[in-house]
Design a protein around this motif. Sequence first.
Motif, mmCIF file in Angstrom:
data_model
loop_
_atom_site.group_PDB
_atom_site.id
_atom_site.type_symbol
_atom_site.label_atom_id
_atom_site.label_comp_id
_atom_site.label_asym_id
_atom_site.label_seq_id
_atom_site.Cartn_x
_atom_site.Cartn_y
_atom_site.Cartn_z
ATOM 1 N N GLN A 15 0.950 -1.110 -0.023
ATOM 2 C CA GLN A 15 0.062 0.108 0.254
ATOM 3 C C GLN A 15 0.965 1.175 -0.005
ATOM 4 N N LYS A 18 1.887 1.759 -3.572
ATOM 5 C CA LYS A 18 1.116 2.294 -4.273
ATOM 6 C C LYS A 18 0.740 3.723 -3.896
ATOM 7 N N ARG A 46 -3.789 1.095 -14.032
ATOM 8 C CA ARG A 46 -4.708 0.611 -13.233
ATOM 9 C C ARG A 46 -5.374 -0.632 -13.911
ATOM 10 N N ASP A 109 -7.227 -2.469 -2.761
ATOM 11 C CA ASP A 109 -7.371 -1.792 -4.169
ATOM 12 C C ASP A 109 -8.726 -1.840 -4.551
ATOM 13 N N ARG A 113 -10.482 1.576 -4.372
ATOM 14 C CA ARG A 113 -9.933 2.227 -5.381
ATOM 15 C C ARG A 113 -10.904 1.858 -6.720
ATOM 16 N N VAL A 117 -6.867 -1.886 -9.531
ATOM 17 C CA VAL A 117 -5.720 -2.227 -8.757
ATOM 18 C C VAL A 117 -4.373 -1.337 -9.317
#
Length: 174
Positions: A15, A18, A46, A109, A113, A117
């Motif tokens: 994380q 990212k 992504r 993710d 998100r 990912v």
Amino acid sequence: MIPLLLSAGLILADQLSKLWILSSIPLNTVGHQVGGGDFLRIIHVRNLGMAFSLGAGMPDWLRVVVFIVIPLSMLIALGFYLVLSREPSTFQRWILAGIIGGGLGNQIDRIFRPLGVVDFIDVKFYGLFGLERWPTFNIADSTVVICAILLGLNLLFGLGEGKKHEKELGGIRE
């Protein structure tokens, strides 16, 4: 329970890496070329699917079931198995903890998100298997793959068991 520290460390590393990508490299942009050439690049892409973007075009409700509900259920079951079972060896416990950590890294993710990912490690593959570049991946992806390979080798050949494995075989080495 100690191997779960590996899971937590992997989630944190995944994380944080990212977050670094999100804050420093615009989407669909190459941020860095490591070593001066184009063998290893750090990019920001992504992925709404799984490996190789499989399933990225599925309807949203099906992606939720296939990429969140089922894998999360499996990770929870694997966690219970790791904590409650006496069956796995010490080596296998560490491998399973790696799979849990990597799996949860990507699940975070998928849940939080909406663009998908975050993938960022891009490696040149020189046309092998018809690929000029390997599909972009992240720390969680590589952890799951490496741990799954180690688990397979362990189950097939006793890799990583050392003296304990010899004792179980009556001193005979495979």
